[in-house]
Design a protein around this motif. Structure first.
Motif, PDB file in Angstrom:
ATOM      1  N   ALA A 527       0.837  -1.203   0.000  1.00  0.00           N
ATOM      2  CA  ALA A 527       0.000   0.000   0.000  1.00  0.00           C
ATOM      3  C   ALA A 527       0.867   1.246   0.000  1.00  0.00           C
ATOM      4  CB  ALA A 527      -0.932  -0.003   1.210  1.00  0.00           C
ATOM      5  N   ASN A 528       1.962   1.213   0.745  1.00  0.00           N
ATOM      6  CA  ASN A 528       2.871   2.357   0.768  1.00  0.00           C
ATOM      7  C   ASN A 528       3.579   2.533  -0.572  1.00  0.00           C
ATOM      8  OD1 ASN A 528       2.154   2.892   3.381  1.00  0.00           O
ATOM      9  ND2 ASN A 528       3.963   1.930   4.304  1.00  0.00           N
ATOM     10  N   LEU A 529       3.840   1.440  -1.278  1.00  0.00           N
ATOM     11  CA  LEU A 529       4.436   1.551  -2.606  1.00  0.00           C
ATOM     12  C   LEU A 529       3.495   2.283  -3.559  1.00  0.00           C
ATOM     13  CD1 LEU A 529       6.108  -1.947  -3.152  1.00  0.00           C
ATOM     14  CD2 LEU A 529       7.251   0.254  -2.865  1.00  0.00           C
ATOM     15  N   GLU A 530       2.192   2.002  -3.462  1.00  0.00           N
ATOM     16  CA  GLU A 530       1.219   2.714  -4.282  1.00  0.00           C
ATOM     17  C   GLU A 530       1.270   4.205  -4.003  1.00  0.00           C
ATOM     18  OE1 GLU A 530      -2.639   1.153  -3.697  1.00  0.00           O
ATOM     19  OE2 GLU A 530      -2.185  -0.836  -4.457  1.00  0.00           O
ATOM     20  N   SER A 531       1.343   4.567  -2.724  1.00  0.00           N
ATOM     21  CA  SER A 531       1.386   5.982  -2.358  1.00  0.00           C
ATOM     22  C   SER A 531       2.663   6.629  -2.871  1.00  0.00           C
ATOM     23  CB  SER A 531       1.297   6.134  -0.835  1.00  0.00           C
ATOM     24  OG  SER A 531       0.054   5.652  -0.353  1.00  0.00           O
ATOM     25  N   ALA A 532       3.796   5.910  -2.772  1.00  0.00           N
ATOM     26  CA  ALA A 532       5.056   6.468  -3.271  1.00  0.00           C
ATOM     27  C   ALA A 532       4.993   6.702  -4.774  1.00  0.00           C
ATOM     28  CB  ALA A 532       6.199   5.510  -2.929  1.00  0.00           C
ATOM     29  N   TYR A 533       4.396   5.760  -5.517  1.00  0.00           N
ATOM     30  CA  TYR A 533       4.243   5.947  -6.961  1.00  0.00           C
ATOM     31  C   TYR A 533       3.413   7.194  -7.265  1.00  0.00           C
ATOM     32  CZ  TYR A 533       1.766   5.723 -11.331  1.00  0.00           C
ATOM     33  OH  TYR A 533       1.192   6.077 -12.524  1.00  0.00           O
ATOM     34  N   LEU A 534       2.296   7.350  -6.540  1.00  0.00           N
ATOM     35  CA  LEU A 534       1.418   8.491  -6.796  1.00  0.00           C
ATOM     36  C   LEU A 534       2.113   9.807  -6.501  1.00  0.00           C
ATOM     37  CD1 LEU A 534      -1.938   7.088  -5.431  1.00  0.00           C
ATOM     38  CD2 LEU A 534      -1.501   7.810  -7.769  1.00  0.00           C
ATOM     39  N   LEU A 535       2.917   9.827  -5.456  1.00  0.00           N
ATOM     40  CA  LEU A 535       3.658  11.048  -5.132  1.00  0.00           C
ATOM     41  C   LEU A 535       4.566  11.446  -6.295  1.00  0.00           C
ATOM     42  CD1 LEU A 535       4.612  10.347  -1.405  1.00  0.00           C
ATOM     43  CD2 LEU A 535       3.118  12.167  -2.221  1.00  0.00           C
ATOM     44  N   GLN A 536       5.280  10.483  -6.846  1.00  0.00           N
ATOM     45  CA  GLN A 536       6.180  10.774  -7.958  1.00  0.00           C
ATOM     46  C   GLN A 536       5.404  11.158  -9.218  1.00  0.00           C
ATOM     47  OE1 GLN A 536       8.538   7.244  -8.378  1.00  0.00           O
ATOM     48  NE2 GLN A 536       9.391   7.368  -6.315  1.00  0.00           N
ATOM     49  N   ARG A 537       4.295  10.475  -9.468  1.00  0.00           N
ATOM     50  CA  ARG A 537       3.557  10.732 -10.701  1.00  0.00           C
ATOM     51  C   ARG A 537       2.870  12.085 -10.678  1.00  0.00           C
ATOM     52  NH1 ARG A 537       2.714  11.692 -14.973  1.00  0.00           N
ATOM     53  NH2 ARG A 537       2.006  10.402 -16.708  1.00  0.00           N
ATOM     54  N   LEU A 538       2.407  12.519  -9.529  1.00  0.00           N
ATOM     55  CA  LEU A 538       1.799  13.844  -9.439  1.00  0.00           C
ATOM     56  C   LEU A 538       2.803  14.937  -9.767  1.00  0.00           C
ATOM     57  CD1 LEU A 538      -0.609  13.884  -6.346  1.00  0.00           C
ATOM     58  CD2 LEU A 538      -1.196  14.147  -8.752  1.00  0.00           C
ATOM     59  N   GLU A 539       4.047  14.732  -9.378  1.00  0.00           N
ATOM     60  CA  GLU A 539       5.064  15.754  -9.637  1.00  0.00           C
ATOM     61  C   GLU A 539       5.369  15.896 -11.121  1.00  0.00           C
ATOM     62  OE1 GLU A 539       8.491  14.975  -7.233  1.00  0.00           O
ATOM     63  OE2 GLU A 539       7.727  16.220  -5.607  1.00  0.00           O
ATOM     64  N   SER A 540       5.274  14.794 -11.882  1.00  0.00           N
ATOM     65  CA  SER A 540       5.593  14.854 -13.309  1.00  0.00           C
ATOM     66  C   SER A 540       4.351  15.061 -14.177  1.00  0.00           C
ATOM     67  CB  SER A 540       6.300  13.560 -13.739  1.00  0.00           C
ATOM     68  OG  SER A 540       5.455  12.445 -13.542  1.00  0.00           O
ATOM     69  N   PHE A 541       3.200  15.257 -13.551  1.00  0.00           N
ATOM     70  CA  PHE A 541       1.940  15.402 -14.282  1.00  0.00           C
ATOM     71  C   PHE A 541       1.899  16.731 -15.025  1.00  0.00           C
ATOM     72  CE2 PHE A 541      -2.799  16.266 -14.048  1.00  0.00           C
ATOM     73  CZ  PHE A 541      -3.114  15.396 -15.072  1.00  0.00           C
ATOM     74  N   ASP A 542       1.394  16.704 -16.265  1.00  0.00           N
ATOM     75  CA  ASP A 542       1.339  17.912 -17.091  1.00  0.00           C
ATOM     76  C   ASP A 542      -0.070  18.460 -17.269  1.00  0.00           C
ATOM     77  OD1 ASP A 542       3.959  18.531 -17.685  1.00  0.00           O
ATOM     78  OD2 ASP A 542       4.064  17.198 -19.414  1.00  0.00           O
ATOM     79  N   GLY A 543      -1.069  17.769 -16.754  1.00  0.00           N
ATOM     80  CA  GLY A 543      -2.442  18.203 -16.978  1.00  0.00           C
ATOM     81  C   GLY A 543      -3.033  18.951 -15.799  1.00  0.00           C
ATOM     82  N   ILE A 544      -4.367  18.943 -15.739  1.00  0.00           N
ATOM     83  CA  ILE A 544      -5.118  19.614 -14.667  1.00  0.00           C
ATOM     84  C   ILE A 544      -5.896  18.539 -13.923  1.00  0.00           C
ATOM     85  CG2 ILE A 544      -6.809  21.402 -14.115  1.00  0.00           C
ATOM     86  CD1 ILE A 544      -6.222  22.545 -16.960  1.00  0.00           C
ATOM     87  N   ALA A 545      -5.669  18.423 -12.616  1.00  0.00           N
ATOM     88  CA  ALA A 545      -6.334  17.381 -11.829  1.00  0.00           C
ATOM     89  C   ALA A 545      -6.951  17.989 -10.582  1.00  0.00           C
ATOM     90  CB  ALA A 545      -5.347  16.274 -11.448  1.00  0.00           C
ATOM     91  N   VAL A 546      -8.113  17.467 -10.212  1.00  0.00           N
ATOM     92  CA  VAL A 546      -8.805  17.877  -8.983  1.00  0.00           C
ATOM     93  C   VAL A 546      -9.060  16.617  -8.159  1.00  0.00           C
ATOM     94  CG1 VAL A 546     -10.905  18.860  -8.013  1.00  0.00           C
ATOM     95  CG2 VAL A 546      -9.880  19.888 -10.050  1.00  0.00           C
TER      96      VAL A 546
END
Length: 655
Positions: A527-546
């Motif tokens: 579960a923590n690995l999922e959270s770590a992935y999301l943290l990294q992916r949010l930083e490289s995201f180029d779109g608009i998310a809510v």
């Protein structure tokens, strides 16, 4: 028809005539009406002991280079020798001038074979089929066959007797036809018109002009425009091909079309499967002949290239100002609204902007009025990739600021979020305020508040204000019990969102963005690995998310730090509830004395529940074919209270 080509065919006909006369002077069967249908003894004797061929000078046989000489230009582009040019001309002659058909039938000693054979084409050049250098011009790797300019028919025959055919597209090109090859219709697009090249595209264009090569641009989806700009900056027409819409068998036709036009190729996005990508790269490699710019999101594998001569580059972020191109396409039609603000959220390539502008004008004509920002935004939305439809539910915004009842502070934050979404390319890109570490140009916000306080409605208002679609991620289709599958599902969503101009909504986001926990068992670690992935992916995201949540405390602090804005949606007070009641009743037929005041005062309902109460009241009125009354509203409010399991003091259970 090209006068130069006709002149050359006339010279070829003189050569055919001379060869025919020479044959007739010594051939005893020349006057036989059945010649070509059988072989007489006299004909056999002539074949065995006939005169030797007179040598023919090929140099300058058809004249030197002339203005508007399509054949000469083709010979230069394809690296043809004078003998190659002669063979090509001899092969296409019957397709342009029918006089050659009976002549070739006579010279082939077969009235049914009305095309030039290998032997006949060489004989017209004073050469024999046993000459190894002459035979080499028909090898599959020689320029004529390798480039798709010439095909040899009758595979069962020995080489000298095989018929020669020139593809119709090559003949049409020599005759001045500029249309795309029929095999490429629907899978290849010819890009025309002026474009504004970024500094990177200009430098890449200078390289491609000096040395045609194959380039791979790695990025997240906007590289098509950069590639087209680079080739246009090199002064080349551009052929754009998406491998999804065609198989690899079309690649030779595509390369031939590019060489005929002196064009460059833009191909992508590349297939995700390594084997398919490698096969496509190897098929497209044409060192020194056609500049090819490939693009895709996958890392380049050197094994994709057969000769190792592919230049791999990281595409620059899509930070170029497309405003001037929009203005150039729309001109004076866009003077009635603020064009820059209307198109700021869109990351479109130059050709997409041209198509969007045409669509916008068509939509304005359909509506019977002047061009508006809404027309432009609808045209732009049509150019966005529809890939997100596979992973999320699309909502076309149908609400605006007037539908949102909020206190001043959260409303101001929402307006700031609109500004951030419109100006992110300028601030984070051209102004260089994007942090390092591979961070993207995205805008991510958290909407926190109780259920029904307007979080999803606000996301729809945001999308509507920006003129893009809203995509609601269905978390039930994302979260998977198997290790690693949730991350794969999310990556597909983020990758598609990077390529789509839209607002991405993660409703009830604490399901995937929740707090990390102490590792006490194996499931905690995953579960923590999922959270770590999301943290990294949010930083490289180029779109608009809510992200929305009912419990802000459940969101991990590390996620909160990466958010651009956190908007708290408070529970509405009595005045706001009254405004929500009246807003929900705006289009409902009501009794003249209706008064939602008691409902607003006595029932502490959020906006979503107030709408539910109005729907209940509306159904009651429709059932009796009347108008909504105050009693109907009270009944609806009571129903919402009971749905929530709340106590209603002083009311009968049946009321």
């Amino acid at each position: 028809m090209s006068d130069v080509l006709l002149k050359r065919l006339g010279l070829l006909k003189e050569r055919v005539s001379a060869l025919t006369d020479a044959r007739g002077a010594h051939d005893p069967s020349a006057d036989d009406p059945l010649r070509g249908l059988y072989v007489s003894p006299e004909r056999v004797e002539h074949l065995l002991h006939g005169p030797e061929r007179a040598p023919v000078r090929l140099d300058d046989a058809y004249g030197g280079a002339e203005p508007d000489d399509a054949l000469g230009e083709l010979a230069t582009r394809f690296g043809l020798t004078p003998l190659d040019t002669h063979i090509l001309l001899a092969a296409l002659a019957p397709d342009v001038d029918r006089d050659f058909e009976p002549l070739y039938g006579y010279l082939n000693d077969d009235v049914g074979r009305r095309r030039a054979s290998v032997a006949l084409a060489l004989e017209l050049a004073g050469l024999a089929p046993h000459d190894p250098a002459a035979r080499a011009r028909f090898h599959p790797g020689a320029p004529l066959s390798a480039a798709g300019l010439l095909t040899l028919e009758d595979a069962e025959r020995p080489l000298p007797g095989r018929a020669l055919r020139v593809p119709e597209r090559v003949i049409a090109h020599l005759l001045g036809d500029t249309r795309l090859d029929g095999e490429l219709l629907g899978v290849v697009e010819l890009l025309t018109g002026e474009t504004i090249a970024s500094p990177f595209a200009s430098r890449l264009g200078a390289l491609l002009a000096a040395r045609p090569t194959t380039v791979y641009l790695k990025g997240r989806g906007t590289e098509s425009g950069t590639a087209a700009e680079a080739l246009a900056a090199a002064g080349l027409p551009v052929l754009r091909h998406d491998p999804v819409y065609g198989d690899r068998q079309l690649v030779p036709v595509l390369l031939r079309e590019a060489r005929l036009r002196g064009a460059g190729l833009v191909v992508g996005p590349m297939p995700e499967q390594t084997e398919q990508a490698g096969a496509l790269v190897r098929a497209l490699e044409s060192p020194g002949t056609v500049p090819v710019v490939l693009f895709g999101s996958a890392p380049f594998d050197p094994r994709w290239s057969a000769d190792g001569d592919v230049l791999c580059l990281d595409a620059p972020p899509g930070a170029d100002d497309t405003g001037p191109l929009w203005a150039a396409q729309l001109g004076a039609d866009a003077e009635g609204f603020e064009l820059a603000a209307a198109v700021a959220p869109y990351r479109l390539a130059p050709e997409q902007i041209r198509r969007a502008a045409r669509s916008a004008r068509t939509l304005a004509v359909l509506d019977g009025g002047p061009l508006t920002a809404a027309h432009v935004q609808r045209g732009a939305r049509q150019q966005s990739a529809p890939a997100l439809d596979r992973h999320a539910r699309r909502v076309t915004p149908a609400v605006g600021w007037a539908d949102l009842v909020l206190p001043a502070e959260p409303r101001a934050l929402l307006e700031e979020l609109v500004v951030r979404a419109r100006q992110r390319e300028r601030v984070l890109g051209r102004w260089g305020l994007r942090a390092g570490g591979g961070r993207g140009h995205g805008v991510v916000a958290l909407f926190a508040g109780e259920s029904g306080t307007g979080k999803t409605l606000a996301a729809e208002v945001l999308a509507g204000e920006l003129g893009v679609d809203l995509y609601v991620v269905e978390l039930s289709a994302v979260v998977d019990k198997y290790v690693g599958e949730t991350e794969k599902n999310l990556e597909r969503i983020f990758a598609d969102a990077d390529r789509t101009d839209a607002v991405l909504l993660f409703d009830e986001a604490d399901a995937v963005f929740g707090k990390r926990s102490e590792v006490k068992e194996a499931s905690d670690r995953y579960a923590n690995l999922e959270s770590a992935y999301l943290l990294q992916r949010l930083e490289s995201f180029d779109g608009i998310a809510v992200l929305t949540t009912n419990l802000r405390a459940n969101i991990d602090d590390a996620f909160t730090r990466r958010l651009d804005l956190v908007v708290d949606f408070p529970f509405p007070d009595a005045d706001q509830r009254l405004a929500l009641w009246w807003q929900s009743l705006a289009r409902v037929p009501c009794a003249e004395d209706i008064d939602p005041g008691p409902c607003a005062r006595d029932f502490t309902l959020a906006g979503g529940s107030i709408r539910g109460a109005v729907v209940t009241a509306a159904y009651a009125a429709a059932g009796r074919n009347g108008r909504v009354t105050t009693d109907d509203l009270l009944t609806g409010a009571v129903r919402e209270y009971r749905k929530a399991g709340r106590l209603i003091v002083g009311r009968d259970d049946n009321s």
